[in-house]
Design a protein around this motif. Structure first.
Motif, PDB file in Angstrom:
ATOM      1  N   MET A  64       0.814  -1.195   0.000  1.00  0.00           N
ATOM      2  CA  MET A  64       0.000   0.000   0.000  1.00  0.00           C
ATOM      3  C   MET A  64       0.857   1.258   0.000  1.00  0.00           C
ATOM      4  O   MET A  64       0.446   2.288  -0.509  1.00  0.00           O
ATOM      5  CB  MET A  64      -0.904  -0.042   1.244  1.00  0.00           C
ATOM      6  N   ASP A  65       2.073   1.149   0.585  1.00  0.00           N
ATOM      7  CA  ASP A  65       2.952   2.302   0.660  1.00  0.00           C
ATOM      8  C   ASP A  65       3.349   2.826  -0.725  1.00  0.00           C
ATOM      9  O   ASP A  65       3.406   4.037  -0.945  1.00  0.00           O
ATOM     10  CB  ASP A  65       4.185   1.999   1.500  1.00  0.00           C
ATOM     11  N   TRP A  66       3.577   1.918  -1.680  1.00  0.00           N
ATOM     12  CA  TRP A  66       3.942   2.357  -3.029  1.00  0.00           C
ATOM     13  C   TRP A  66       2.744   2.990  -3.737  1.00  0.00           C
ATOM     14  O   TRP A  66       2.911   3.927  -4.515  1.00  0.00           O
ATOM     15  CB  TRP A  66       4.492   1.177  -3.844  1.00  0.00           C
ATOM     16  N   ILE A  67       1.561   2.524  -3.458  1.00  0.00           N
ATOM     17  CA  ILE A  67       0.355   3.144  -4.033  1.00  0.00           C
ATOM     18  C   ILE A  67       0.210   4.565  -3.491  1.00  0.00           C
ATOM     19  O   ILE A  67      -0.069   5.502  -4.244  1.00  0.00           O
ATOM     20  CB  ILE A  67      -0.895   2.290  -3.747  1.00  0.00           C
ATOM     21  N   TYR A  68       0.414   4.723  -2.171  1.00  0.00           N
ATOM     22  CA  TYR A  68       0.375   6.066  -1.583  1.00  0.00           C
ATOM     23  C   TYR A  68       1.405   6.974  -2.238  1.00  0.00           C
ATOM     24  O   TYR A  68       1.144   8.148  -2.500  1.00  0.00           O
ATOM     25  CB  TYR A  68       0.634   6.013  -0.083  1.00  0.00           C
ATOM     26  N   LEU A  69       2.580   6.424  -2.495  1.00  0.00           N
ATOM     27  CA  LEU A  69       3.643   7.228  -3.092  1.00  0.00           C
ATOM     28  C   LEU A  69       3.291   7.649  -4.518  1.00  0.00           C
ATOM     29  O   LEU A  69       3.533   8.792  -4.912  1.00  0.00           O
ATOM     30  CB  LEU A  69       4.963   6.454  -3.067  1.00  0.00           C
ATOM     31  N   ILE A  70       2.704   6.773  -5.287  1.00  0.00           N
ATOM     32  CA  ILE A  70       2.286   7.118  -6.649  1.00  0.00           C
ATOM     33  C   ILE A  70       1.174   8.171  -6.610  1.00  0.00           C
ATOM     34  O   ILE A  70       1.206   9.142  -7.379  1.00  0.00           O
ATOM     35  CB  ILE A  70       1.846   5.859  -7.421  1.00  0.00           C
ATOM     36  N   ILE A  71       0.233   8.012  -5.685  1.00  0.00           N
ATOM     37  CA  ILE A  71      -0.827   9.020  -5.550  1.00  0.00           C
ATOM     38  C   ILE A  71      -0.224  10.367  -5.166  1.00  0.00           C
ATOM     39  O   ILE A  71      -0.612  11.414  -5.702  1.00  0.00           O
ATOM     40  CB  ILE A  71      -1.884   8.558  -4.523  1.00  0.00           C
ATOM     41  N   ALA A  72       0.750  10.354  -4.254  1.00  0.00           N
ATOM     42  CA  ALA A  72       1.433  11.593  -3.867  1.00  0.00           C
ATOM     43  C   ALA A  72       2.098  12.241  -5.077  1.00  0.00           C
ATOM     44  O   ALA A  72       2.036  13.458  -5.258  1.00  0.00           O
ATOM     45  CB  ALA A  72       2.466  11.309  -2.780  1.00  0.00           C
ATOM     46  N   GLY A  73       2.734  11.430  -5.920  1.00  0.00           N
ATOM     47  CA  GLY A  73       3.371  11.953  -7.130  1.00  0.00           C
ATOM     48  C   GLY A  73       2.364  12.548  -8.107  1.00  0.00           C
ATOM     49  O   GLY A  73       2.625  13.575  -8.729  1.00  0.00           O
ATOM     50  N   LEU A  74       1.206  11.907  -8.233  1.00  0.00           N
ATOM     51  CA  LEU A  74       0.170  12.442  -9.123  1.00  0.00           C
ATOM     52  C   LEU A  74      -0.371  13.762  -8.596  1.00  0.00           C
ATOM     53  O   LEU A  74      -0.607  14.704  -9.380  1.00  0.00           O
ATOM     54  CB  LEU A  74      -0.957  11.417  -9.293  1.00  0.00           C
ATOM     55  N   PHE A  75      -0.555  13.853  -7.274  1.00  0.00           N
ATOM     56  CA  PHE A  75      -0.952  15.134  -6.689  1.00  0.00           C
ATOM     57  C   PHE A  75       0.134  16.186  -6.915  1.00  0.00           C
ATOM     58  O   PHE A  75      -0.156  17.361  -7.146  1.00  0.00           O
ATOM     59  CB  PHE A  75      -1.234  14.998  -5.191  1.00  0.00           C
TER      60      PHE A  75
END
Length: 104
Positions: free
Chosen positions: A1-12
């Motif tokens: 889940m941590d990598w998904i959070y990181l990708i979402i952070a990058g998209l934001f």
């Protein structure tokens, strides 16, 4: 889940870069609100990712997504230059982010 959070952070982060351009062109409260929401979301999801990911890895991937994504969005929507040198270095940023992921 941590990598998904990181990708979402990058998209934001990518949306935040676009919001800077939007605020520069339209100085109104909606543009400012968009900027605050996008960068706020970026920092929120980055902090969630950093609960389990090392700081250096998370920050490198986050900035790589934001920098390369912002440059690509600029080329797509704001008629920024699309020469081969620019594309080459964006590719290097993405390759470095993938490399960091592979060794982490």
């Amino acid at each position: 889940m941590d990598w998904i959070y990181l990708i979402i952070a990058g998209l934001f982060e990518m949306a935040g870069v676009v919001s800077i351009n939007r605020l520069h062109k339209k100085k109104n409260w909606q543009s400012l609100l968009f900027l605050l929401v996008t960068f706020g979301g970026s920092f929120l999801f980055l902090s969630l990712a950093m609960k389990t990911l090392p700081m250096g890895t998370a920050y490198a991937i986050w900035t790589g997504i934001g920098a390369s994504g912002g440059a690509i969005l600029g080329m797509m929507f704001y008629n920024e230059p699309k020469d081969w040198k620019r594309l080459f270095f964006i590719t290097l940023i993405i390759a470095a982010a993938v490399g960091i992921k592979l060794i982490s």
